[in-house]
Design a protein around this motif. Structure first.
Motif, PDB file in Angstrom:
ATOM      1  N   UNK A  31       3.099   7.582  -5.247  1.00 41.16           N
ATOM      2  CA  UNK A  31       2.259   7.960  -3.893  1.00 41.16           C
ATOM      3  C   UNK A  31       1.136   6.913  -3.480  1.00 41.16           C
ATOM      4  N   UNK A  32       0.488   6.608  -4.648  1.00 48.10           N
ATOM      5  CA  UNK A  32      -0.494   5.634  -4.169  1.00 48.10           C
ATOM      6  C   UNK A  32      -0.730   4.199  -5.114  1.00 48.10           C
ATOM      7  N   UNK A  33      -0.950   2.988  -4.686  1.00 51.10           N
ATOM      8  CA  UNK A  33      -1.007   1.950  -5.269  1.00 51.10           C
ATOM      9  C   UNK A  33      -2.246   1.202  -5.166  1.00 51.10           C
ATOM     10  N   UNK A  34      -2.825   1.192  -6.311  1.00 52.80           N
ATOM     11  CA  UNK A  34      -4.237   0.613  -6.352  1.00 52.80           C
ATOM     12  C   UNK A  34      -4.107  -0.775  -7.137  1.00 52.80           C
ATOM     13  N   UNK A  35      -4.443  -1.887  -6.697  1.00 55.55           N
ATOM     14  CA  UNK A  35      -4.214  -3.309  -7.194  1.00 55.55           C
ATOM     15  C   UNK A  35      -5.719  -3.749  -7.665  1.00 55.55           C
ATOM     16  N   UNK A  36      -5.752  -3.871  -9.048  1.00 55.94           N
ATOM     17  CA  UNK A  36      -6.959  -4.809  -9.539  1.00 55.94           C
ATOM     18  C   UNK A  36      -6.710  -5.844  -9.485  1.00 55.94           C
ATOM     19  N   UNK A  37      -7.435  -6.888  -8.768  1.00 58.98           N
ATOM     20  CA  UNK A  37      -7.421  -8.322  -8.530  1.00 58.98           C
ATOM     21  C   UNK A  37      -8.797  -8.808  -8.954  1.00 58.98           C
ATOM     22  N   UNK A  38      -8.765 -10.233  -9.064  1.00 59.81           N
ATOM     23  CA  UNK A  38     -10.371 -11.081  -8.972  1.00 59.81           C
ATOM     24  C   UNK A  38     -10.444 -11.414  -7.815  1.00 59.81           C
ATOM     25  N   UNK A  39     -11.477 -12.116  -7.941  1.00 61.74           N
ATOM     26  CA  UNK A  39     -12.127 -12.665  -6.454  1.00 61.74           C
ATOM     27  C   UNK A  39     -11.234 -13.816  -5.818  1.00 61.74           C
ATOM     28  N   UNK A  40     -10.520 -14.291  -6.528  1.00 65.88           N
ATOM     29  CA  UNK A  40      -9.739 -15.369  -6.190  1.00 65.88           C
ATOM     30  C   UNK A  40      -8.404 -14.891  -5.576  1.00 65.88           C
ATOM     31  N   UNK A  51       0.555  -1.943  -1.252  1.00 62.94           N
ATOM     32  CA  UNK A  51      -0.988  -1.890  -1.932  1.00 62.94           C
ATOM     33  C   UNK A  51      -1.881  -0.817  -0.831  1.00 62.94           C
ATOM     34  N   UNK A  52      -2.122   0.003  -1.458  1.00 64.53           N
ATOM     35  CA  UNK A  52      -2.965   1.165  -0.758  1.00 64.53           C
ATOM     36  C   UNK A  52      -4.514   0.853  -0.742  1.00 64.53           C
TER      37      UNK A  52
END
Length: 350
Positions: A31-40, A51-52
Motif C-alpha cells: 500500500x505504501x513504498x518508502x525508498x531509502x536513498x543517498x544524497x546522490x 515511490x510514495x
C-alpha cells in the motif's frame, strides 16, 4: 498486499533508476513504498513511479565521500526507519556490494522481514537470502527484479519492465527549442569512466557539422567542462533540475554520454543512447537498458572488470581510441533504426 515496504538503494542516480522496475514490482504488492536513498540518488528516487516517500541517509560503506561511521550516524537511520515502521524491507545492491551492513541497521530498527542478495552467510540478518550466480553478467534491472520476485513481489500485468520516470515532466522547450536535438553529456562521477574533454569537444563539432542541433548538459559542478566542450552548441551545464534534465533528454533524438546517471535517465524516458563505456564494470550489466543503444569503447581493454575510479592503465586506451566520427556514425545508426529496441551493440574501437 502488505502495508509499508521499504526499498533501499543508497548510491547514485543511475543505480536508483536501474532499480525502477523492481521498485514498481514492490509497489504492486504494497500500500505504501518508502525508498531509502543517498544524497546522490534522492532526485532520481523522487521521479520513480511507485515511490510514495523518500528517506535520505549516507551509507558509509557506499558513499564516495568517506562518511565516518559513528553511533550517532547509525542512530539517525534507525530512528528514521522506526518512524516508518515498515512491514518488509528489500535491499537492492550492485554485484560488488554487501547488503549486510544495511540489514544489520534495519534489524536494530525492528524491521521484521528483510530480503537481499547475499553471497555471504547472513545469519539472522536476512529472512530472504537470494543467491545469484555473479559470474553471469545479468543486466542490473533484471538482477534486482529477480530479488523482488524472491521476496514475493512481481510486476503487474502490462508492465514491460523497462526503466521509467513519473510524469508529467517540466516543459523545457524554452531552454532547448523543439524536440529533435542531440544531447551530449560529458560529465561522469568517476574519472576512469570519462572520455577526454577534447574528444567530447571533437564530437560536438562533428555532430554540428553533420547538421545536428546539439545541447550539452551537465551538473552545476560541471559548468567548466560543459563550457569547454560545447563551443557554439547550446550549453545547459548547471541550468536544469534533475526533472528538467529528464525532460531535455526526453525531447532528444539521441543522447551521447559515458556510463553515468544521465545515460540511464535517457533510457528511462525512452531515448536512444550512444554510450562511451569504459569496461571497468561490465557493459552487459550497466549499459543503457531497454532502449536502442550503441556502446563505444574497447570492452576488452586491460582495465576490464577492475571497478577502478581512477584509470589504472596509462593513456586510458579503452576510450581514447574513440573519435568524434564514431559518435556521428552511432547517432546516425540510431536515427535510421539500424539498432533495434533493447539491443545494445558493442563497437570496440581500436
Amino acid at each position: 498486499m502488505i502495508g509499508t515496504a521499504l526499498v533501499v538503494r543508497p548510491d547514485n542516480a543511475g543505480d536508483v533508476l536501474l532499480a525502477g522496475p523492481a521498485v514498481r514490482a514492490v509497489a504492486a504488492g504494497a500500500r505504501e513504498v518508502v525508498l531509502l536513498a543517498g544524497p546522490y540518488g534522492r532526485a532520481a528516487a523522487e521521479l520513480l513511479p511507485g515511490v510514495d516517500r523518500v528517506l535520505e541517509w549516507r551509507a558509509p560503506w557506499i558513499d564516495p565521500d568517506r562518511v565516518p561511521m559513528t553511533s550517532e550516524h547509525a542512530a539517525r537511520l534507525v530512528e528514521q526507519i522506526r518512524a516508518v515502521g515498515p512491514d518488509v524491507a528489500v535491499i537492492f545492491t550492485s554485484f560488488h556490494q554487501s547488503a549486510l551492513p544495511t540489514a544489520l541497521l534495519l534489524r536494530l530498527a525492528g524491521v521484521p522481514r528483510i530480503a537481499a542478495i547475499s553471497e555471504d552467510y547472513p545469519g539472522s540478518l536476512l529472512d530472504v537470502r537470494h543467491v545469484v550466480d555473479e559470474g553471469v553478467d545479468v543486466p542490473e534491472p533484471e538482477r534486482m527484479l529477480g530479488l523482488a520476485r524472491a521476496a514475493g513481489f512481481d510486476l503487474p500485468p502490462g508492465d514491460d519492465g523497462r526503466l521509467a520516470v513519473r510524469g508529467p515532466l517540466p516543459d523545457v522547450e524554452y531552454l532547448t527549442g523543439p524536440p529533435g536535438h542531440v544531447v551530449v553529456h560529458p560529465g561522469t562521477t568517476a574519472p576512469a569512466r570519462a572520455w577526454p574533454a577534447e574528444r567530447w569537444a571533437e564530437a560536438v563539432e562533428a555532430l554540428l557539422a553533420a547538421g545536428e542541433r546539439v545541447v550539452v548538459t551537465g551538473s552545476p559542478g560541471e559548468r567548466a567542462l560543459t563550457a569547454l566542450v560545447s563551443g557554439p552548441a547550446l550549453d545547459l551545464g548547471g541550468a536544469t533540475t534533475f526533472a528538467e534534465l529528464a525532460a531535455v533528454l526526453a525531447g532528444a533524438s539521441a543522447v551521447v554520454a559515458a556510463n553515468t546517471g544521465p545515460a540511464h535517465l535517457a533510457a528511462a524516458v525512452g531515448t536512444p543512447v550512444v554510450s562511451l563505456f569504459a569496461p571497468v564494470v561490465p557493459a552487459a550489466r550497466w549499459a543503457p537498458y531497454g532502449v536502442p543503444a550503441v556502446v563505444l569503447g574497447d570492452q576488452g581493454a586491460p582495465c576490464r572488470g577492475s571497478r577502478a575510479r581512477i584509470c589504472p592503465v596509462p593513456g586510458h586506451p579503452c576510450l581514447t581510441a574513440v573519435g568524434g566520427e564514431h559518435v556521428v556514425d552511432a547517432v546516425r545508426r540510431l536515427a535510421t533504426a539500424e539498432v533495434t529496441l533493447g539491443e545494445a551493440v558493442k563497437e570496440g574501437v581500436s
